[in-house]
Scaffold this motif. Sequence first.
Motif, PDB file in Angstrom:
ATOM      1  N   PHE A  45       0.815  -1.272   0.047  1.00  0.00           N
ATOM      2  CA  PHE A  45       0.205  -0.045   0.002  1.00  0.00           C
ATOM      3  C   PHE A  45       0.908   1.129  -0.042  1.00  0.00           C
ATOM      4  CE2 PHE A  45      -3.413  -2.694   1.827  1.00  0.00           C
ATOM      5  CZ  PHE A  45      -4.380  -2.256   0.997  1.00  0.00           C
ATOM      6  N   GLN A  46       0.170   2.384  -0.784  1.00  0.00           N
ATOM      7  CA  GLN A  46       1.185   3.537  -0.720  1.00  0.00           C
ATOM      8  C   GLN A  46       0.742   4.222   0.525  1.00  0.00           C
ATOM      9  OE1 GLN A  46       3.310   4.267  -3.136  1.00  0.00           O
ATOM     10  NE2 GLN A  46       2.804   2.403  -3.766  1.00  0.00           N
ATOM     11  N   PRO A  47       1.585   5.177   0.882  1.00  0.00           N
ATOM     12  CA  PRO A  47       1.273   5.929   2.252  1.00  0.00           C
ATOM     13  C   PRO A  47      -0.139   6.449   2.140  1.00  0.00           C
ATOM     14  CG  PRO A  47       3.545   6.388   1.553  1.00  0.00           C
ATOM     15  CD  PRO A  47       3.050   5.583   0.385  1.00  0.00           C
ATOM     16  N   SER A  48      -0.455   7.467   1.152  1.00  0.00           N
ATOM     17  CA  SER A  48      -1.777   7.780   1.148  1.00  0.00           C
ATOM     18  C   SER A  48      -2.756   7.029   1.049  1.00  0.00           C
ATOM     19  CB  SER A  48      -1.878   8.690  -0.307  1.00  0.00           C
ATOM     20  OG  SER A  48      -1.959   7.661  -1.324  1.00  0.00           O
ATOM     21  N   GLU A  49      -2.510   5.787   0.958  1.00  0.00           N
ATOM     22  CA  GLU A  49      -3.894   4.667   0.795  1.00  0.00           C
ATOM     23  C   GLU A  49      -3.813   4.121   2.249  1.00  0.00           C
ATOM     24  OE1 GLU A  49      -3.998   1.942  -2.859  1.00  0.00           O
ATOM     25  OE2 GLU A  49      -1.940   2.255  -2.557  1.00  0.00           O
ATOM     26  N   ILE A  50      -2.496   4.065   2.903  1.00  0.00           N
ATOM     27  CA  ILE A  50      -2.708   3.737   4.340  1.00  0.00           C
ATOM     28  C   ILE A  50      -3.215   4.735   5.143  1.00  0.00           C
ATOM     29  CG2 ILE A  50      -1.239   3.287   6.303  1.00  0.00           C
ATOM     30  CD1 ILE A  50       0.888   2.285   4.457  1.00  0.00           C
ATOM     31  N   ILE A  51      -3.106   5.998   4.927  1.00  0.00           N
ATOM     32  CA  ILE A  51      -3.828   6.948   5.672  1.00  0.00           C
ATOM     33  C   ILE A  51      -5.337   6.986   5.311  1.00  0.00           C
ATOM     34  CG2 ILE A  51      -3.803   9.671   6.091  1.00  0.00           C
ATOM     35  CD1 ILE A  51      -0.991   9.588   5.388  1.00  0.00           C
ATOM     36  N   ALA A  52      -5.655   7.068   4.176  1.00  0.00           N
ATOM     37  CA  ALA A  52      -6.930   6.963   3.674  1.00  0.00           C
ATOM     38  C   ALA A  52      -7.793   5.935   4.503  1.00  0.00           C
ATOM     39  CB  ALA A  52      -7.121   6.834   2.349  1.00  0.00           C
ATOM     40  N   SER A  53      -7.020   4.596   4.665  1.00  0.00           N
ATOM     41  CA  SER A  53      -7.944   3.503   5.135  1.00  0.00           C
ATOM     42  C   SER A  53      -8.048   3.746   6.723  1.00  0.00           C
ATOM     43  CB  SER A  53      -6.836   2.174   4.851  1.00  0.00           C
ATOM     44  OG  SER A  53      -6.903   1.944   3.534  1.00  0.00           O
ATOM     45  N   LEU A  54      -7.016   4.075   7.121  1.00  0.00           N
ATOM     46  CA  LEU A  54      -7.033   4.312   8.841  1.00  0.00           C
ATOM     47  C   LEU A  54      -8.070   5.404   9.112  1.00  0.00           C
ATOM     48  CD1 LEU A  54      -3.455   3.677   9.848  1.00  0.00           C
ATOM     49  CD2 LEU A  54      -5.342   2.001  10.274  1.00  0.00           C
ATOM     50  N   ILE A  55      -8.062   6.438   8.331  1.00  0.00           N
ATOM     51  CA  ILE A  55      -8.768   7.645   8.604  1.00  0.00           C
ATOM     52  C   ILE A  55     -10.613   6.975   8.297  1.00  0.00           C
ATOM     53  CG2 ILE A  55      -9.820   9.808   7.647  1.00  0.00           C
ATOM     54  CD1 ILE A  55      -7.064  10.305   9.103  1.00  0.00           C
ATOM     55  N   SER A  56     -10.453   6.337   7.531  1.00  0.00           N
ATOM     56  CA  SER A  56     -11.873   5.816   7.143  1.00  0.00           C
ATOM     57  C   SER A  56     -12.375   4.897   8.168  1.00  0.00           C
ATOM     58  CB  SER A  56     -11.923   4.939   5.731  1.00  0.00           C
ATOM     59  OG  SER A  56     -13.086   4.343   5.591  1.00  0.00           O
ATOM     60  N   VAL A  57     -11.520   3.971   8.941  1.00  0.00           N
ATOM     61  CA  VAL A  57     -11.817   3.157  10.004  1.00  0.00           C
ATOM     62  C   VAL A  57     -12.019   4.072  10.994  1.00  0.00           C
ATOM     63  CG1 VAL A  57     -10.752   1.602  11.523  1.00  0.00           C
ATOM     64  CG2 VAL A  57     -10.344   1.243   9.121  1.00  0.00           C
ATOM     65  N   THR A  58     -11.290   5.270  11.279  1.00  0.00           N
ATOM     66  CA  THR A  58     -11.480   5.991  12.605  1.00  0.00           C
ATOM     67  C   THR A  58     -13.179   6.366  12.301  1.00  0.00           C
ATOM     68  OG1 THR A  58      -9.293   6.412  12.704  1.00  0.00           O
ATOM     69  CG2 THR A  58     -10.761   7.993  13.838  1.00  0.00           C
ATOM     70  N   LEU A  59     -13.420   6.928  11.306  1.00  0.00           N
ATOM     71  CA  LEU A  59     -14.496   7.555  10.993  1.00  0.00           C
ATOM     72  C   LEU A  59     -15.869   6.662  11.300  1.00  0.00           C
ATOM     73  CD1 LEU A  59     -16.402   9.929  10.299  1.00  0.00           C
ATOM     74  CD2 LEU A  59     -15.894   9.425   7.798  1.00  0.00           C
ATOM     75  N   SER A  60     -15.621   5.477  10.571  1.00  0.00           N
ATOM     76  CA  SER A  60     -16.583   4.381  10.756  1.00  0.00           C
ATOM     77  C   SER A  60     -16.970   3.795  12.157  1.00  0.00           C
ATOM     78  CB  SER A  60     -16.301   3.250   9.943  1.00  0.00           C
ATOM     79  OG  SER A  60     -16.192   3.561   8.512  1.00  0.00           O
ATOM     80  N   LEU A  61     -15.829   3.636  12.991  1.00  0.00           N
ATOM     81  CA  LEU A  61     -16.096   3.140  14.294  1.00  0.00           C
ATOM     82  C   LEU A  61     -16.458   4.354  15.171  1.00  0.00           C
ATOM     83  CD1 LEU A  61     -12.638   1.184  14.683  1.00  0.00           C
ATOM     84  CD2 LEU A  61     -15.163   0.407  14.641  1.00  0.00           C
ATOM     85  N   ALA A  62     -15.992   5.598  15.066  1.00  0.00           N
ATOM     86  CA  ALA A  62     -16.481   6.728  15.885  1.00  0.00           C
ATOM     87  C   ALA A  62     -17.844   7.035  15.772  1.00  0.00           C
ATOM     88  CB  ALA A  62     -15.600   8.142  15.549  1.00  0.00           C
ATOM     89  N   LYS A  63     -18.324   6.703  14.280  1.00  0.00           N
ATOM     90  CA  LYS A  63     -19.829   7.013  14.110  1.00  0.00           C
ATOM     91  C   LYS A  63     -20.569   6.045  14.749  1.00  0.00           C
ATOM     92  CE  LYS A  63     -19.514   7.406   9.519  1.00  0.00           C
ATOM     93  NZ  LYS A  63     -20.005   7.686   8.038  1.00  0.00           N
ATOM     94  N   PHE A  64     -20.348   4.931  14.881  1.00  0.00           N
ATOM     95  CA  PHE A  64     -21.147   3.893  15.479  1.00  0.00           C
ATOM     96  C   PHE A  64     -21.100   3.855  17.024  1.00  0.00           C
ATOM     97  CE2 PHE A  64     -21.794  -0.616  16.960  1.00  0.00           C
ATOM     98  CZ  PHE A  64     -23.018  -0.671  16.318  1.00  0.00           C
TER      99      PHE A  64
END
Length: 376
Positions: A45-64
């Motif tokens: 994975f490229q660095p931008s993809e890693i950041i995007a993935s972890l940001i997405s996880v943070t957003l999903s878990l926090a929203k729930f």
Amino acid sequence: MWGFKLEFKKSLRTKKFWAILIVMLLLYLPVLYTIKMVQPYGREFQPSEIIASLISVTLSLAKFFITILAILLGATAINAEISEGTLRIAISKPISRLAYIAGKLIGHTVALFIAILAAIAVTLIGIALMGVDITSALILDVVLLNLAILLAMVEFLALGYIVSLFVRSTSTAMGVAIILLFLISLMSPILVEYFAYSKAEELTREKFGPNWEREYSPSLGEGESPYDYLNKQHDKLVREYRRKYLLFDPITQLNFLLGNLTKTTHLIVTNKTYYPMKNEGLVLVPDYAHPIGSEVTNSTGEGPCRGADFEGGSRTDFVNGTYVEVEYTKRCYTIESYQGVGYSIKRNLDRLGVMIAILILYLGIGFYRFLRMDLR
């Protein structure tokens, strides 16, 4: 400040606060492991993809998880103190009702922010463990992300206050709060999807005829198919309807506010290898031991990969007066490029305004009810 200190300490002592927070943080572990282990087609994975993935996880878990925490904190904020008699003791002190509920709101908000700070810390730790440099710009982005989440969570907190002020039983209020959350953030978007699909079907029938599903055949001609048109209209209408009719749902508005965090593109890598043909008796066969050339071509485009992610095969071509065997492979990679939280918020400032306006409305209803209700 007295109300703030009291409510803040009480929030941090509740079992549901720590239970929800611990479960949320533990769910990061399998996600980090998956991101670290998965390497599509052998590439990292490229660095931008890693950041995007972890940001997405943070957003999903926090929203729930934090949404549930916020609305439950609010739903038991006032009625529990009325039934226990502690509210009358608090109001007997030299403190106004407005100051009391404002202090309670600030205490709950700070407690929620602590939960979100934990999510910030875990996100940054995960990014560091994946080998991506932690820059000041990245830290600012993660903080902005969680402040946006906090704004949505305070809206749910205010909704919980409204429930708490109208339902005296704490157990009943918790049930009502969960049902309210279900209706606002789950059922309402589903209904919007249904109405958008119905409208999209109507538009498709107008364009391609009432019996297009039975009459359409891919061999009838070129151009846009009814199915492509239906999907395009559905996606357009869902977005339009959600912007118009789901102003009351903090999760929908948060999704709009953070809807431009990433940009999806795809990369197609085509590899061709040419082999000469040789005679084996009366038959021409490829001479795989002596390739005569190879070429690699790359092409990029907007959106995710369409069709198969991998294709391969061989064919015989006539090149420069001779037959050659061409072996080819085509791989498509979908890439999520991280654009930034600040970038997304600037693109959706109208949604930020909507979230603030709805928060003021919810708080106004709750405060008005508290200032006028009989606390006996």
